[in-house]
Each structure stands twice: as structure tokens, then as C-alpha cells.
Design a protein around this motif. Structure first.
Motif, short mmCIF file in Angstrom:
data_model
loop_
_atom_site.label_atom_id
_atom_site.label_comp_id
_atom_site.label_asym_id
_atom_site.label_seq_id
_atom_site.Cartn_x
_atom_site.Cartn_y
_atom_site.Cartn_z
N ARG A 1 0.87 -1.17 0.00
CA ARG A 1 0.00 0.00 0.00
C ARG A 1 0.91 1.23 0.00
O ARG A 1 1.61 1.48 0.97
CB ARG A 1 -0.91 -0.01 1.23
CG ARG A 1 -2.04 -1.00 1.14
CD ARG A 1 -2.62 -1.36 2.48
NE ARG A 1 -2.91 -0.23 3.34
CZ ARG A 1 -4.03 0.50 3.28
NH1 ARG A 1 -4.96 0.21 2.37
NH2 ARG A 1 -4.25 1.50 4.11
N ALA A 2 0.91 1.98 -1.10
CA ALA A 2 1.80 3.14 -1.24
C ALA A 2 0.97 4.39 -1.42
O ALA A 2 0.04 4.42 -2.24
CB ALA A 2 2.72 2.93 -2.44
N PHE A 3 1.29 5.43 -0.64
CA PHE A 3 0.53 6.68 -0.69
C PHE A 3 1.50 7.86 -0.73
O PHE A 3 2.69 7.71 -0.50
CB PHE A 3 -0.39 6.81 0.54
CG PHE A 3 -1.32 5.64 0.72
CD1 PHE A 3 -2.44 5.50 -0.07
CD2 PHE A 3 -1.07 4.69 1.71
CE1 PHE A 3 -3.30 4.43 0.09
CE2 PHE A 3 -1.93 3.61 1.88
CZ PHE A 3 -3.04 3.49 1.07
N GLY A 4 0.96 9.03 -1.01
CA GLY A 4 1.74 10.26 -0.92
C GLY A 4 2.51 10.59 -2.18
O GLY A 4 2.41 9.93 -3.22
N HIS A 5 3.31 11.64 -2.09
CA HIS A 5 4.08 12.13 -3.24
C HIS A 5 5.10 11.09 -3.68
O HIS A 5 5.77 10.47 -2.86
CB HIS A 5 4.79 13.43 -2.86
CG HIS A 5 5.56 14.04 -3.99
ND1 HIS A 5 6.91 13.83 -4.18
CD2 HIS A 5 5.14 14.83 -5.01
CE1 HIS A 5 7.30 14.48 -5.26
NE2 HIS A 5 6.25 15.10 -5.78
N ARG A 6 5.21 10.91 -5.00
CA ARG A 6 6.15 9.92 -5.53
C ARG A 6 6.94 10.52 -6.67
O ARG A 6 6.43 11.35 -7.45
CB ARG A 6 5.39 8.69 -6.07
CG ARG A 6 4.61 7.93 -5.03
CD ARG A 6 5.52 7.29 -3.98
NE ARG A 6 6.34 6.23 -4.55
CZ ARG A 6 5.96 4.97 -4.63
NH1 ARG A 6 4.77 4.60 -4.18
NH2 ARG A 6 6.75 4.06 -5.15
#
Length: 250
Positions: free
Chosen positions: A229-234
């Protein structure tokens, strides 16, 4: 596959306050549930109760729990909000959750459902017949067409929950009501199963069929390997053109 790590959580109040409940579950419902899981071959089963420090659900316990069983009734409000939030987060991160009977009003379940989770009820020795409406589902394995409990508390529709991902059991009661008694949900990476039977004044958790369903549900809810589960600015995976994202001035 290695043995799943199971924690059975129980508020453990009725057994101390009601002699009838103590007579049925002298060591507590949590012990009866753990015993039933042992009968079905689970070896890593521990219990936790409301009055333990952190309700028995420390960070270490939660982080080493693959599937959590939850039974609560009269003391939902005594569960600390911080602990409830940790349980919800662990479910989102992949821990399985089996919510039993009056656990429909628990803080973790209500937070995960986002609804009141209210229903109709009656304690009057109703006969309950749980019909299998999804016979191919692994939670229904070995149950047959239906499961019958001679005396139980009635729960009736409308049950204020979101539409389940899958409906496995529908109960009929001798008073005439029906109820969605076996419902699955997915939240984040975690699998949730709500299973209705289990009022404290009846010996429901010694019932062979009920124990079979709970064991099946635990196997179904065990976390599986999945994408993170990956969230936020990338940062971009590929090179972007210069000034990407800027509006072109006409």
C-alpha cells in the motif's frame, strides 16, 4: 504454509457477573473459542481480554497477529479509542478480522464499516437455521445446506452495514425473522468476516458446526502476499519532459 498466529479478544465481563453465563463458560468464551480452534488444528492461538493492560492488544501482540477474533457486548465504550484505531490500521495493513455476534457494535467494526451497524434483536430461545447461500465459498466448507442452532438470540433485518462483498449465510429464526449472518468485507489489505451466532447465555461456541465455520473463516482471512500500500508524493518511474505539469501559455 506456516501456522497462522491467532488472537481471540473477549471483553470477559458476563462470566464474572452472570452465574448462568459462568456455568456455560466457566473459563470464559475466549477459552471456548480458542479450544474450538485447537480442535481444528490451529496451534498458535492466544487470548486477550478487556481488563488486561492495553486490553491485551499491545503493539507487539497486534503486529504478531495474523487473524484477530473479536467478541464484545456490554463494554464497547470501555475499549480505548487508541487501541481501536490500532486494530483498524492493522486490518488495513492486512490482518484478518473475525467479528462475532454482538461485536457488530464494536469500535473497530463500526469504524471499518462506516455505518451504525444497528439491527433488531430478541432474546427468547429462538431456533436459528443458518442457510448456506454461497456453497462454493471456503467459509462454508463442510457445513452442508444449513446449520441449525436449537436456541439463540434473534438478530433481524434491517442490518445497517454496507453491502457485503460476499454473503455466505442467511439466518431464519423461529419467530419469523431473517438476517444476513455471514458477511465478508475487504478493507485495505485486510479480510473481515462477520458471523452472527454467539449470545453469551447459550452454549453456541461448543457447537461443532459453529466451530467449523469459525475455523474456515480464520483460514480464509489469513493475510496473503500482496502489492504494498503506497501513498503520498512519488517520484516518476520514467523521465518526464521539461516543464511537465505546467500550463502552456497561449
Amino acid at each position: 504454509m506456516s501456522q497462522p498466529r491467532i488472537t481471540v479478544w473477549h471483553e470477559y465481563r458476563h462470566e464474572h457477573e452472570n452465574p448462568a453465563v459462568h456455568a456455560i463458560y466457566p473459563q470464559g468464551m475466549h477459552r471456548a473459542l480458542a479450544e474450538g480452534l485447537g480442535v481444528h488444528g490451529f496451534e498458535q492461538v492466544r487470548t486477550a481480554t478487556l481488563d488486561e493492560p492495553e486490553h491485551g492488544l499491545s503493539d507487539e501482540v497486534l503486529e504478531t497477529t495474523d487473524v484477530l477474533l473479536w467478541w464484545g457486548h456490554k463494554a464497547h465504550d470501555e475499549v480505548g479509542d487508541a487501541i481501536a484505531r490500532k486494530v483498524v490500521q492493522r486490518v488495513l495493513n492486512g490482518m484478518g478480522l473475525i467479528v462475532l455476534h454482538s461485536g457488530h457494535f464494536s469500535k473497530p467494526f463500526k469504524a471499518l464499516m462506516g455505518t451504525s451497524c444497528d439491527l433488531k434483536w430478541r432474546e427468547a430461545n429462538d431456533r436459528e437455521r443458518l442457510w448456506v447461500v454461497n456453497p462454493a465459498h471456503p467459509i462454508a466448507e463442510g457445513i452442508g445446506e444449513y446449520l441449525e442452532i436449537s436456541s439463540e438470540e434473534m438478530y433481524g433485518e434491517f442490518f445497517d452495514i454496507p453491502a457485503p462483498d460476499e454473503l455466505v449465510f442467511v439466518s431464519w429464526f423461529s419467530g419469523g425473522e431473517i438476517f444476513r449472518s455471514g458477511c465478508t468485507f475487504t478493507r485495505g489489505h485486510g479480510k473481515i468476516f462477520y458471523f452472527r451466532p454467539g449470545h453469551e447465555t447459550y452454549p453456541t461456541y461448543y457447537h461443532d458446526g459453529v466451530r467449523q465455520v469459525i475455523a474456515n473463516a480464520v483460514r480464509w482471512a489469513v493475510p496473503r502476499s500482496s502489492a504494498p500500500r503506497a501513498f503520498g508524493h512519488r517520484q516518476p518511474l520514467e523521465s518526464l519532459p521539461a516543464n511537465a505539469g505546467e500550463s502552456e501559455v497561449q
